[in-house]
Scaffold this motif. Structure first.
Motif, mmCIF file in Angstrom:
data_model
loop_
_atom_site.group_PDB
_atom_site.id
_atom_site.type_symbol
_atom_site.label_atom_id
_atom_site.label_comp_id
_atom_site.label_asym_id
_atom_site.label_seq_id
_atom_site.Cartn_x
_atom_site.Cartn_y
_atom_site.Cartn_z
ATOM 1 N N GLU A 64 0.827 -1.211 0.000
ATOM 2 C CA GLU A 64 0.000 0.000 0.000
ATOM 3 C C GLU A 64 0.858 1.257 0.000
ATOM 4 O OE1 GLU A 64 -2.499 -0.623 3.396
ATOM 5 O OE2 GLU A 64 -3.743 -2.096 2.352
ATOM 6 N N ARG A 65 1.954 1.225 0.733
ATOM 7 C CA ARG A 65 2.876 2.374 0.746
ATOM 8 C C ARG A 65 3.547 2.556 -0.613
ATOM 9 N NH1 ARG A 65 6.627 1.041 5.485
ATOM 10 N NH2 ARG A 65 7.829 2.737 4.589
ATOM 11 N N LEU A 66 3.814 1.445 -1.311
ATOM 12 C CA LEU A 66 4.416 1.534 -2.641
ATOM 13 C C LEU A 66 3.440 2.124 -3.661
ATOM 14 C CD1 LEU A 66 6.299 -1.867 -2.875
ATOM 15 C CD2 LEU A 66 7.348 0.391 -2.927
ATOM 16 N N GLU A 67 2.164 1.864 -3.487
ATOM 17 C CA GLU A 67 1.165 2.349 -4.429
ATOM 18 C C GLU A 67 0.896 3.845 -4.276
ATOM 19 O OE1 GLU A 67 -2.067 -0.314 -3.593
ATOM 20 O OE2 GLU A 67 -1.417 -1.708 -5.157
ATOM 21 N N ASP A 68 1.150 4.387 -3.116
ATOM 22 C CA ASP A 68 0.893 5.805 -2.838
ATOM 23 C C ASP A 68 2.120 6.629 -3.240
ATOM 24 O OD1 ASP A 68 0.515 8.346 -1.781
ATOM 25 O OD2 ASP A 68 -0.213 7.613 0.153
ATOM 26 N N PRO A 69 1.985 7.531 -4.200
ATOM 27 C CA PRO A 69 3.128 8.336 -4.634
ATOM 28 C C PRO A 69 3.793 9.121 -3.489
ATOM 29 C CG PRO A 69 1.290 8.642 -6.132
ATOM 30 C CD PRO A 69 0.775 7.846 -4.968
ATOM 31 N N ASN A 70 3.026 9.455 -2.454
ATOM 32 C CA ASN A 70 3.580 10.223 -1.337
ATOM 33 C C ASN A 70 4.463 9.393 -0.416
ATOM 34 O OD1 ASN A 70 2.217 12.651 -2.062
ATOM 35 N ND2 ASN A 70 0.350 11.800 -1.203
ATOM 36 N N THR A 71 4.279 8.084 -0.410
ATOM 37 C CA THR A 71 5.064 7.219 0.483
ATOM 38 C C THR A 71 5.944 6.230 -0.278
ATOM 39 O OG1 THR A 71 3.193 5.679 0.647
ATOM 40 C CG2 THR A 71 3.392 7.373 2.361
ATOM 41 N N ARG A 72 5.869 6.263 -1.596
ATOM 42 C CA ARG A 72 6.589 5.291 -2.436
ATOM 43 C C ARG A 72 8.093 5.308 -2.200
ATOM 44 N NH1 ARG A 72 4.680 6.221 -7.860
ATOM 45 N NH2 ARG A 72 2.921 5.016 -7.084
#
Length: 89
Positions: free
Chosen positions: A29-37
């Protein structure tokens, strides 16, 4: 799993296959979010440095890391690094 250290992640994974699945899903899920990638990729790099692709990772933490070479061109290997939970297949 924002802000979770590699040690905390591994402690969670060590509990069970279901816990490892949840922890890996959280990283995805963190990888999918540009802000947390970016931080998620750094985390995965640190995780790989810690456990590598050993069989003990699977036995102890309920997931496995495998490098798969897709192709080689002029001495450069094109590969992917797969993090997987074998209990889900």
């Amino acid at each position: 799993m924002a802000g979770v250290s590699v040690d905390e992640f591994l402690n969670r994974c060590q509990q069970s296959g279901d816990a490892a699945y949840g922890a890996l899903r959280s990283v995805l899920e963190r990888l999918e979010d540009p802000n947390t990638r970016s931080n998620a990729r750094i985390f995965l790099s640190d995780l790989y440095k810690r456990v590598g692709s050993s069989d003990t990772c699977l036995q102890k933490y309920h997931f496995h890391i495998q490098d798969i070479v897709l192709d080689q061109y002029e001495g450069i290997f094109l590969q992917i690094r797969l993090f997987y939970d074998p209990s889900e297949f």
